[in-house]
Design an enzyme around this catalytic site. Structure first.
Site, PDB file in Angstrom:
ATOM      1  N   ARG A  46      -6.454  32.729  15.076  1.00 25.90           N
ATOM      2  CA  ARG A  46      -7.330  33.906  15.185  1.00 25.90           C
ATOM      3  C   ARG A  46      -8.535  33.475  16.005  1.00 25.90           C
ATOM      4  O   ARG A  46      -9.203  32.501  15.666  1.00 25.90           O
ATOM      5  CB  ARG A  46      -7.749  34.354  13.771  1.00 25.90           C
ATOM      6  CG  ARG A  46      -8.796  35.453  13.738  1.00 25.90           C
ATOM      7  CD  ARG A  46      -8.187  36.773  14.231  1.00 25.90           C
ATOM      8  NE  ARG A  46      -8.935  37.926  13.802  1.00 25.90           N
ATOM      9  CZ  ARG A  46     -10.046  38.369  14.378  1.00 25.90           C
ATOM     10  NH1 ARG A  46     -10.583  37.729  15.399  1.00 25.90           N
ATOM     11  NH2 ARG A  46     -10.628  39.455  13.927  1.00 25.90           N
ATOM     12  N   GLU A  54      -5.881  46.151  17.361  1.00 28.25           N
ATOM     13  CA  GLU A  54      -4.526  45.712  17.022  1.00 28.25           C
ATOM     14  C   GLU A  54      -3.582  46.147  18.142  1.00 28.25           C
ATOM     15  O   GLU A  54      -3.853  47.113  18.852  1.00 28.25           O
ATOM     16  CB  GLU A  54      -4.088  46.328  15.701  1.00 28.25           C
ATOM     17  CG  GLU A  54      -4.949  45.919  14.520  1.00 28.25           C
ATOM     18  CD  GLU A  54      -5.004  44.419  14.304  1.00 28.25           C
ATOM     19  OE1 GLU A  54      -3.952  43.762  14.396  1.00 28.25           O
ATOM     20  OE2 GLU A  54      -6.107  43.896  14.065  1.00 28.25           O
ATOM     21  N   ARG A  99      -4.351  31.753   9.084  1.00 26.56           N
ATOM     22  CA  ARG A  99      -4.493  31.485  10.525  1.00 26.56           C
ATOM     23  C   ARG A  99      -5.663  30.535  10.765  1.00 26.56           C
ATOM     24  O   ARG A  99      -6.707  30.651  10.113  1.00 26.56           O
ATOM     25  CB  ARG A  99      -4.742  32.774  11.296  1.00 26.56           C
ATOM     26  CG  ARG A  99      -3.629  33.787  11.185  1.00 26.56           C
ATOM     27  CD  ARG A  99      -3.953  35.085  11.878  1.00 26.56           C
ATOM     28  NE  ARG A  99      -5.087  35.738  11.241  1.00 26.56           N
ATOM     29  CZ  ARG A  99      -5.529  36.953  11.562  1.00 26.56           C
ATOM     30  NH1 ARG A  99      -4.932  37.639  12.522  1.00 26.56           N
ATOM     31  NH2 ARG A  99      -6.556  37.483  10.934  1.00 26.56           N
TER      32      ARG A  99
END
Length: 144
Positions: A46, A54, A99
């Site tokens: 990330r 998104e 992440r």
């Protein structure tokens, strides 16, 4: 003087810290997930300090509030930026999804900053002030 077991515990602790810091920096050819997430070496990353739409997100813009696929634009911008390049991501924290949270580079170019300065991501002020100037510049130039 400490017993041998104590030295072993201290040495193991130091090696564990050093190994986790080294393991957090990863390099390779990325697969783009969306405008602020890539996969590198089988690990999701990330991009620190930014927030992009998104991949399937629709945004509305202009006086007529017309819809456009901003998520596709952001994802495509990141894909174009990293295509065929080796990326290095540096970070030492993980988000709630596991992440790696990292700043990623192509050579010395900060990819996170590029996404903001091109107008396809916002500075994620909740977690960082690192990219506020890049966002202001993109707004001034009406990029993205």
């Amino acid at each position: 003087m400490l017993p041998m077991r104590a030295y072993s515990i201290v040495l193991f602790s130091l090696l564990s810290v050093a190994t986790s810091a080294i393991a957090a920096d990863i390099t390779g050819k990325p697969k783009v997930i969306d405008g602020d997430t890539i996969e590198l070496g089988g690990q999701r990353v990330r991009l620190h300090g930014i927030d992009a739409p998104e991949a399937k997100q629709i945004c509305h813009t202009g006086k007529k509030n017309r819809p456009f696929p901003c998520g596709q634009f952001a994802t495509r911008t990141l894909s174009d930026l990293v295509r065929g390049k080796t990326v290095t991501c540096k970070g030492d924290e993980r988000d709630r999804y596991g992440r790696l949270i990292a700043v990623c580079y192509i050579d010395r170019v900060d990819i996170n900053e590029q996404m903001v300065s091109r107008g396809w991501a916002l500075a994620y002020r909740r977690y960082s002030q690192d990219y506020v100037r890049a966002e202001q510049s993109a707004q001034h130039m009406k990029d993205g």
